[in-house]
Design an enzyme around this catalytic site. Structure first.
Site, short mmCIF file in Angstrom:
data_model
loop_
_atom_site.label_atom_id
_atom_site.label_comp_id
_atom_site.label_asym_id
_atom_site.label_seq_id
_atom_site.Cartn_x
_atom_site.Cartn_y
_atom_site.Cartn_z
N PRO A 1 46.30 -7.48 -62.39
CA PRO A 1 47.47 -7.44 -63.73
C PRO A 1 49.14 -6.11 -62.37
O PRO A 1 48.08 -5.48 -62.47
CB PRO A 1 47.53 -7.28 -64.57
CG PRO A 1 45.68 -7.92 -64.72
CD PRO A 1 45.66 -6.99 -63.29
N GLU A 2 49.93 -6.40 -62.95
CA GLU A 2 50.69 -5.33 -62.30
C GLU A 2 50.88 -4.46 -63.64
O GLU A 2 50.47 -4.32 -64.90
CB GLU A 2 52.12 -5.37 -62.40
CG GLU A 2 52.52 -6.51 -60.97
CD GLU A 2 52.97 -6.73 -59.78
OE1 GLU A 2 53.88 -5.56 -59.59
OE2 GLU A 2 52.91 -7.27 -59.44
N LYS B 1 47.31 1.02 -62.99
CA LYS B 1 46.16 -0.25 -63.53
C LYS B 1 45.54 -0.02 -64.22
O LYS B 1 44.31 -0.43 -63.90
CB LYS B 1 46.44 -0.99 -62.85
CG LYS B 1 47.63 -1.42 -61.27
CD LYS B 1 47.10 -2.57 -60.83
CE LYS B 1 48.62 -2.66 -59.99
NZ LYS B 1 48.50 -3.96 -58.95
N ARG C 1 48.39 -8.96 -48.67
CA ARG C 1 48.86 -9.52 -49.94
C ARG C 1 49.73 -9.94 -49.25
O ARG C 1 50.49 -9.32 -48.38
CB ARG C 1 49.24 -8.61 -51.42
CG ARG C 1 48.27 -8.01 -51.94
CD ARG C 1 47.46 -8.92 -52.48
NE ARG C 1 48.18 -9.31 -53.68
CZ ARG C 1 48.39 -8.70 -55.06
NH1 ARG C 1 47.77 -7.85 -54.55
NH2 ARG C 1 48.80 -9.62 -56.07
#
Length: 271
Positions: free
Chosen positions: A2-3, A52, A259
């Site tokens: 999740p961002e 985060k 990523r």
């Protein structure tokens, strides 16, 4: 993973619906049983987010209890009916009307005040926090040989910024992800930071990431809405091989910092 806007929404929910009341805290899975027993019956003083990282401060007793949660890649924190018992629930926080159920986090632990401060010292600047030290971030970006695409994924620098916000903000400003940080102008740095603030605040409010400007929306362009698990309208994220909405060039993809990075070679030229 999740961002940052997702974690801020979780903190907002805790503050709105769980704060200031006695809570039932358990560990149905059993892996957090001893810690849950310490929290059981306590009240939440404050839930807060840095990037985060989610910190839930319980009561003002000595020692103070701070629940630290980092969801990681597979963790989920969901607010569900009290009757919901499915899955391996590490921590369950029940306010009498609903329950916050934590499953599969990367980290879930109780911190002392000293450990909490030490954790904060490792976190970078969060666009969603009014106390973010933008000058400190600029100083680090300005002297770095690393690419801006790499820097923006570094949680010690840009806290809470993930793969989607990185790709989309760079595209919106025509900035090559391969440009060294030291070659990014102060004007561009400030503009991208302000954009991150706006985009992530929208994410907190609406619970989704939308980055396309009105003139590039499905309605304006007469195209089909995006269909993706992440939801929201974007320019380049997960659009590899598809035409750029602005210039028509196929969106490129490359692994950076572990990523998948997406960008438009034409709208974001390397030089």
């Amino acid at each position: 993973m999740p961002e940052g806007h997702v974690i801020h929404r979780l903190a907002n929910k805790f503050n709105a619906d769980f704060r200031g009341m006695p809570l039932r805290v358990t560990s149905p899975q059993g892996r957090f049983a001893a810690e849950a027993e310490l929290l059981d019956g306590e009240r939440i003083e404050l839930a807060e987010t840095y990037g985060k990282h989610l910190f839930v401060h319980f009561s003002a007793q000595d020692p103070r209890h701070i629940l630290y949660i980092h969801l990681g890649l597979i963790g989920k924190l969901r607010f569900e009916p009290r009757e919901e018992t499915g899955g391996q629930i590490r921590v369950r926080i029940d306010n009498g009307a609903e329950a916050a159920n934590l499953r599969g986090p990367q980290f879930c632990r109780l911190l002392t005040e000293e450990e909490y401060r030490a954790q904060l010292a490792k976190v970078g600047q969060d666009p969603l926090r009014t106390d973010a030290d933008v000058e400190a971030l600029w100083a680090k970006v300005h002297k770095s040989r690393r690419s801006i695409g790499s820097l923006m994924m570094d949680q010690h620098l840009y806290a809470g910024v993930g793969n989607i916000y990185r790709a989309e903000t760079l595209f919106r400003h025509g900035l090559s992800p391969f440009l060294p940080g030291r070659d990014v102008s102060r004007e561009t740095f400030d503009a991208t930071w302000a954009d991150l603030v706006d985009l992530m605040e929208y994410g907190v409010e609406h619970g989704r990431i939308d980055t396309v400007r009105p003139e590039h929306s499905p309605e304006a362009m007469g195209r089909e809405p995006r269909k993706d698990d992440h939801g929201g309208e974007v320019y380049v994220y997960r659009r590899a091989g598809l035409p750029c909405y602005i210039c028509g060039t196929p969106v490129a993809e490359k692994v950076m910092e572990g990523r998948n990075l997406f960008w438009c070679p034409t709208c974001q030229p390397a030089s």
